[in-house]
Design a protein around this motif. Structure first.
Motif, PDB file in Angstrom:
ATOM      1  N   GLU A   1      -4.858  -3.092  -5.521  1.00 23.32           N
ATOM      2  CA  GLU A   1      -4.572  -3.974  -4.386  1.00 23.32           C
ATOM      3  C   GLU A   1      -5.856  -4.497  -3.753  1.00 23.32           C
ATOM      4  O   GLU A   1      -5.954  -5.684  -3.410  1.00 23.32           O
TER       5      GLU A   1
ATOM      6  N   GLU B   1       1.775   4.075 -12.544  1.00 22.77           N
ATOM      7  CA  GLU B   1       1.441   3.530 -11.231  1.00 22.77           C
ATOM      8  C   GLU B   1       0.855   2.126 -11.374  1.00 22.77           C
ATOM      9  O   GLU B   1       1.188   1.215 -10.602  1.00 22.77           O
TER      10      GLU B   1
ATOM     11  N   LYS C   1      -3.026   2.446  -7.305  1.00 21.92           N
ATOM     12  CA  LYS C   1      -2.380   1.323  -6.612  1.00 21.92           C
ATOM     13  C   LYS C   1      -3.302   0.724  -5.561  1.00 21.92           C
ATOM     14  O   LYS C   1      -3.458  -0.501  -5.480  1.00 21.92           O
TER      15      LYS C   1
ATOM     16  N   ILE D   1       2.609  -1.862 -10.108  1.00 24.20           N
ATOM     17  CA  ILE D   1       2.077  -2.912  -9.236  1.00 24.20           C
ATOM     18  C   ILE D   1       1.712  -4.160 -10.022  1.00 24.20           C
ATOM     19  O   ILE D   1       1.588  -5.246  -9.482  1.00 24.20           O
TER      20      ILE D   1
END
Length: 283
Positions: free
Chosen positions: A185, A209, A181, A213
């Motif tokens: 990001e 995971e 994640k 996102i």
């Protein structure tokens, strides 16, 4: 199959460098000593084994750069299948030029035809299943563009060309970022809105995971066939799925049957055996 040729602006520096490496400081002293200066001849490029042709533009350029009076006539285009004994092209011109350029022309033609042939074998093994066969960045330094072209000649497709045309988050990136994640990001915050982001995962919890996102593509690395099948089911069309890791012509059909969109294979460009092609003197 429509195969767009590569620009001569890209090919010429590669062929010039290869010829300079071969000619050295004194040129082809063997040919210059044995072949009369005024002799003209025709040679044919002939397949010694079955395969798929790629690299004819580089071969033609090698002959032409050594002697502009050389002319090559193509009988089998790039992307075409050949059987043993098939004439791929004929080359006519000054005899010295033909023999001096021979090895450079064949080096490119045999290497790239080997890549095209190996790709075609995998594509044929997968058959009508939707998975596309793609290459990787595991290429010979300086030859990436032509090796990836050879993959296309064999019916495959290309992965990213370099580090600058797409984001691929791999295991070391994840280790440094601390999690899948966090890595996604950071990448999303740093790149432009048109840049695709792919993440490599080798476990289903990492995949979950990434999907949580949001991600453009997932590289399912070294997963068993059963795990791949579960991964494709989890993704459910929300991202492009790519399977990778020790793929062969024998294993590719079963991998494709899991429903993945892509199967990436590094050895197509870094280890495919050359296709045996010879230059035969006609007269």
């Amino acid at each position: 199959m429509s195969l767009t040729p590569l620009s001569p602006l890209l090919l010429e520096p590669l062929v010039r460098a290869a010829l300079l490496e071969d000619l050295g400081r004194a040129g082809d002293i063997t040919t210059d000593a044995i072949v009369p200066a005024g002799l003209r001849a025709t040679c044919v490029l002939a397949a010694r084994q079955p395969g798929v042709v790629a690299g004819l533009d580089l071969a033609a350029l090698a002959f032409r750069l050594v002697d502009p009076a050389t002319e090559m006539r193509v009988a089998r285009e790039d992307g075409g299948a050949v059987a043993p004994g098939a004439i791929i092209a004929s080359v006519t011109g000054p005899g010295r030029g033909l023999l001096t350029a021979e090895r450079t022309a064949l080096n490119f033609l045999c290497h790239l035809s080997g890549i095209a042939s190996a790709t075609a074998a995998i594509v044929a093994a997968v058959g009508d299943q939707k998975a596309r066969i793609v290459c990787t960045r595991k290429t010979t330094p300086g030859l990436r563009a032509v090796e990836k072209y050879a993959v296309r000649a064999g019916g495959g497709a290309n992965h990213r060309f370099g580090l600058d045309d797409a984001v691929l988050i791999k295991d070391n990136h994840i280790a440094i970022a601390g999690s899948v994640k966090a890595a996604i990001e950071r990448a999303r915050a740093a790149v432009g809105h048109l840049v695709k982001i792919e993440v490599e995962v080798d476990r289903l919890d990492q995949l979950e995971e990434a999907l949580g996102i949001g991600i453009d593509a997932v590289l399912l690395d070294n997963m068993s066939v059963e795990t791949l099948r579960q991964a494709v089911s989890m993704v459910a069309g929300r991202a492009v799925t790519e399977a990778s890791g020790r793929v062969t012509a024998a294993s590719a059909p079963e991998i494709a049957a899991t429903g993945v969109d892509l199967i990436s294979i590094g050895w197509l460009t870094h280890s495919a055996p050359a296709l045996d092609i010879g230059l035969d003197w006609q007269a």
